[in-house]
Motif scaffolding. Structure first.
Motif, PDB file in Angstrom:
ATOM      1  N   GLN A   1     -58.381  30.693  37.727  1.00 14.01           N
ATOM      2  CA  GLN A   1     -57.186  30.024  37.214  1.00 14.01           C
ATOM      3  C   GLN A   1     -56.872  28.728  37.975  1.00 14.01           C
TER       4      GLN A   1
ATOM      5  N   ARG B   1     -55.488  27.211  34.925  1.00 13.68           N
ATOM      6  CA  ARG B   1     -54.082  26.813  34.943  1.00 13.68           C
ATOM      7  C   ARG B   1     -53.827  25.585  35.840  1.00 13.68           C
TER       8      ARG B   1
ATOM      9  N   THR C   1     -53.390  25.593  27.828  1.00 16.14           N
ATOM     10  CA  THR C   1     -53.225  26.560  28.920  1.00 16.14           C
ATOM     11  C   THR C   1     -53.059  25.895  30.285  1.00 16.14           C
TER      12      THR C   1
ATOM     13  N   ARG D   1     -51.561  24.032  33.326  1.00 16.32           N
ATOM     14  CA  ARG D   1     -50.176  23.880  33.776  1.00 16.32           C
ATOM     15  C   ARG D   1     -49.999  22.694  34.735  1.00 16.32           C
TER      16      ARG D   1
ATOM     17  N   SER E   1     -48.402  22.612  27.179  1.00 14.74           N
ATOM     18  CA  SER E   1     -48.498  23.526  28.328  1.00 14.74           C
ATOM     19  C   SER E   1     -48.233  22.878  29.688  1.00 14.74           C
TER      20      SER E   1
END
Length: 614
Positions: A266, A294, A320, A322, A348
C-alpha cells in the motif's frame, strides 16, 4: 708519500710543485670520469695560488678522495726527500710521477668497481622478474571482491576472513528478522544486489513482515529482479522502501511490472532513486492497473514535464491513490498545469506534495484552478519553495476561500510578502477547516503579521501557525501577542528567526502569563539576549499549565539569563515545561550548572522531568 686510512693522499712538496706530463701524455692529467683535474693550467702545471699562506696545506678533492699538498715550511723530512729526488738519476725522476699516479688511481679504481657491483646487486633485487605475471594482474576486476553487510563494502578477499564470516552471519540475522518482526529496517547496510537476492528468498516465504526498508543499500536495476516471483506471492507486506538506491528508470520499470499483480503493498517509497520521465511513465502504467497502492513517494528525483503528464493521465483512471509526493522534481508551470487536469477527474487524492518544483505564479494559478474542480476532498496541499509571489498567493487565497476540506496549507519559502499575507488573511476569515498554515520564509514584515493577527481572534480552528524566517520584528510580535493573549486556539506558534529582539520577547512573555492554549513556542535566533530571557523567566514563575516546550536556541543568552530561567523553574512547582532548548547560547559552565541544579530540584520536588538541551 703514504696513503692514509681516510683515503687521502699527501703530496709533500714545495709551494710550487710541477708535475709535467711526459711526451706520450701531452694532455693534462684527467680525474674521475675523464675530467681534467682541478688546479691544472693549460700547460699541465699545478701552480700554487698567489696570496695564500704558504704554511697551509692545499686540498684537492676528487669525489670522495682528497689530495693534500703540504707547504714548503713543512718538516725537514720533506726537504730531505726533495734533495734526494734531485740527486737521483732520470730514471727515478721519471718513475716518481708514475708512483704518484698509481697510488692515486688504484684506490679510485677499486672504489668505482665496488660501487658498480653494489649498484647492479641492488638493481637486481629491486626490479621485478620479467616473464612472471603478477597474481593480481591475472584477476578480473570482480575477482577477489566480496560484498559485506557491515559499513564499507567490497572487501578484498585477502583481508581477514573473520570479516567475511561476520558478514554472512549478519545477512543470516537479517533473514531471521524478515521472518520474525512485523517492521524491519535494513537501511544503510550496503549489501547491494547480491545481498538483496539472498534476502528476497526469505521475503518470499514471509508471513510476518509488514514494513521493510531496503533504503540506501547500493541496489541497482539488476537487483530489482530479485523481487520477481516474490512480491507477486507475498500479500502480507504493506510498506516497501527502496529510497536512496540508484535503480534508475530501468529498475523502476522492472519493479512496476512486478507490482502489477501485487495485492498487498500500500505504500511505496522511491525517493532519490535516479528516477526520470521514463520511470514515471512506468509508474503511471502501474497506477492505471494497481488498485491497492495508497501512498507513493517520488521525492528528489528528475521527473520533468513529460513525467508529470504521464502521472496526471494515471490520476484520471486511478481512484485508490491517497498521497502523492513529488517534492523537489522539475515539474515547473507546465507540469503543474498537466497535473491539475488530472486532478479534476480524480476522487481519491487526499495529499499533494509539490514542494520545490518551481511552478511559479502561473503554475499556482493552474494548480489551484484544477483543485477547485477536484471531485475529491484534498486535505493537504504543499506548494512551498516554488517561487510564488503575492500574485500566486492571490490564487491560493481564492482556493482557500472555496475549499471545505483543506486542513493543511504550506506556502513555506516563497515570496508572498505583506501583500500576499493580507490576501491569505482575508481567505482565512471565510475558511473554517484549515488547522495548520505555514507561511515561513515569505518576507512578511510587521504589516503582514498585523493583518494575520485579527483572523486568529475569532478563529478556533487554526492550531498551528508558522511565521518563522519572516522579519516581523518586535511590532509584529506585539500584534500577535495582543490577540493570542486571550483569544484563539493556537497550540503551536513558531517565530524563529523573526528579529523580535528583547522588546518582542517582552510582549510574548506578557502573553504567556494569560494564554492557556500555546504548548509549543519556538523563539530561536531572535537576539533575545539576557534581557529577553529574564522577561520570559518572569512569566515562567507564573502558573502556566499549557506551555510544555520552549525553544530559545541561538539567542546569545549569557549566565544572567540562564540564572533567571533556572530560578523560575525552581520557584514554580506547577511548571508544565518538559522540554527546554538552550543550545548555541553564550552562557558558561556556571549558567549550565545552575540550569542542571534547577532541573534536579524540580524532579526531587515533583518528580517531573525537564529535558534541557545545551
Amino acid at each position: 708519500m703514504s696513503m692514509a686510512s681516510t683515503s687521502s693522499i699527501s703530496l709533500h712538496s714545495l709551494s710550487k710543485l710541477s708535475l709535467r706530463p711526459s711526451a706520450r701524455s701531452p694532455r693534462p692529467e684527467l680525474g674521475f670520469f675523464g675530467l681534467p683535474c682541478p688546479g691544472y693550467c693549460a700547460h699541465g702545471v699545478l701552480r700554487a695560488r698567489p696570496g695564500l699562506a704558504q704554511n697551509k696545506p692545499k686540498f684537492f678533492r676528487y669525489g670522495g678522495l682528497v689530495i693534500v699538498a703540504a707547504s714548503a715550511s713543512g718538516s725537514s723530512r720533506s726537504r730531505r726527500a726533495y734533495g734526494e729526488a734531485q740527486r737521483e738519476g732520470s730514471s727515478l725522476t721519471a718513475a716518481a710521477p708514475l708512483k704518484q699516479v698509481a697510488s692515486f688511481a688504484v684506490p679510485a679504481g677499486v672504489f668505482v668497481v665496488v660501487t658498480f657491483v653494489l649498484w647492479k646487486l641492488v638493481e637486481k633485487l629491486t626490479m621485478p622478474k620479467q616473464g612472471t605475471p603478477s597474481k593480481i594482474e591475472n584477476k578480473s576486476p570482480t575477482q577477489g571482491m566480496k560484498w559485506s553487510f557491515a559499513a564499507g563494502t567490497n572487501l578484498l578477499s585477502n583481508l581477514n576472513a573473520k570479516i567475511e564470516r561476520q558478514s554472512k552471519l549478519k545477512i543470516n540475522e537479517f533473514a531471521k528478522e524478515l521472518r520474525s518482526f512485523s517492521s524491519v529496517d535494513m537501511s544503510g547496510r550496503n549489501f547491494g544486489d547480491e545481498g538483496l537476492f539472498f534476502l528476497a528468498e526469505s521475503l518470499g516465504y514471509n508471513q510476518t513482515a509488514e514494513e521493510v526498508s531496503f533504503a540506501a543499500n547500493g541496489i541497482t536495476a539488476a537487483g530489482i529482479k530479485a523481487f520477481d516471483g516474490v512480491l507477486q506471492s507475498n500479500i502480507v507486506l504493506k510498506t516497501l522502501d527502496l529510497s536512496g538506491n540508484p535503480i534508475g528508470d530501468e529498475g523502476v520499470k522492472s519493479l512496476c511490472d512486478i507490482l502489477v499483480n501485487n495485492t498487498g503493498i500500500q505504500k511505496l517509497l522511491l525517493n532519490s532513486t535516479d528516477l526520470g520521465d521514463e520511470g514515471a511513465k512506468g509508474i503511471a502504467e502501474l497506477l492505471k492497473k494497481n488498485s491497492t497502492l495508497r501512498i507513493l513517494e517520488l521525492n528528489n528525483n528528475m521527473i520533468d514535464y513529460s513525467g508529470f503528464t504521464s502521472l496526471a493521465g494515471a490520476l484520471l483512471e486511478n481512484n485508490t491513490i491517497r498521497n502523492l509526493h513529488l517534492n523537489n522534481n522539475y515539474g515547473g508551470a507546465l507540469g503543474a498545469n498537466a497535473l491539475a487536469k488530472g486532478l479534476e477527474g480524480n476522487k481519491s487524492l487526499r495529499e499533494l506534495h509539490l514542494h520545490g518544483n518551481s511552478i511559479g505564479d502561473e503554475g499556482a494559478h493552474a494548480l489551484t484552478s484544477g483543485l477547485s474542480s477536484h471531485k475529491g476532498k484534498l486535505a493537504l496541499l504543499d506548494i512551498g519553495n516554488n517561487s510564488i509571489s503575492s500574485k500566486g498567493a492571490f490564487h491560493a487565497a481564492e482556493y482557500v476561500k472555496k475549499n471545505k476540506s483543506l486542513l493543511w496549507l504550506n506556502l513555506y519559502m516563497n515570496d508572498i510578502g505583506d501583500e500576499g499575507a493580507e490576501k491569505i488573511a482575508e481567505a482565512l476569515k471565510e475558511n473554517r477547516t484549515l488547522t495548520t498554515i505555514d507561511l515561513g520564509g515569505n518576507n512578511i514584515r510587521a504589516k503582514g503579521a498585523a493583518a494575520i493577527s485579527p483572523v486568529l481572534k475569532d478563529n478556533s480552528v487554526i492550531t498551528t501557525l508558522e511565521l518563522g524566517y519572516n522579519p516581523i520584528g518586535p511590532d509584529g510580535a506585539q500584534a500577535l501577542a495582543e490577540v493570542l493573549k486571550f483569544h484563539g486556539n493556537v497550540k503551536t506558534l513558531k517565530l524563529g528567526w523573526c528579529q523580535i529582539g528583547a522588546k518582542g520577547a517582552e510582549s510574548v512573555a506578557d502573553m504567556l502569563r494569560y494564554n492557556t492554549t500555546i504548548s509549543i513556542l519556538d523563539l530561536r535566533a531572535n537576539g533575545l539576549r539576557d534581557e529577553g530571557a529574564v522577561c520570559l523567566a518572569r512569566s515562567l514563575k507564573v502558573v502556566n499549565e499549557a506551555l510544555t516546550s520552549l525553544d530559545l536556541g541561538f539567542n546569545e543568552i549569557r549566565d544572567d539569563g540562564a540564572f533567571a530561567i533556572a530560578q523560575a523553574l525552581k520557584t514554580n512547582e506547577d511548571v508544565a515545561v518538559t522540554a527546554l532548548n538552550l543550545a548555541s547560547n553564550l552562557f558558561t559552565k556556571f549558567g549550565q550548572s545552575a540550569l542542571t541544579d534547577a532541573r534536579d530540584h524540580v524532579f526531587e520536588m515533583s518528580e517531573k522531568e525537564i529535558n534541557i538541551f545545551f
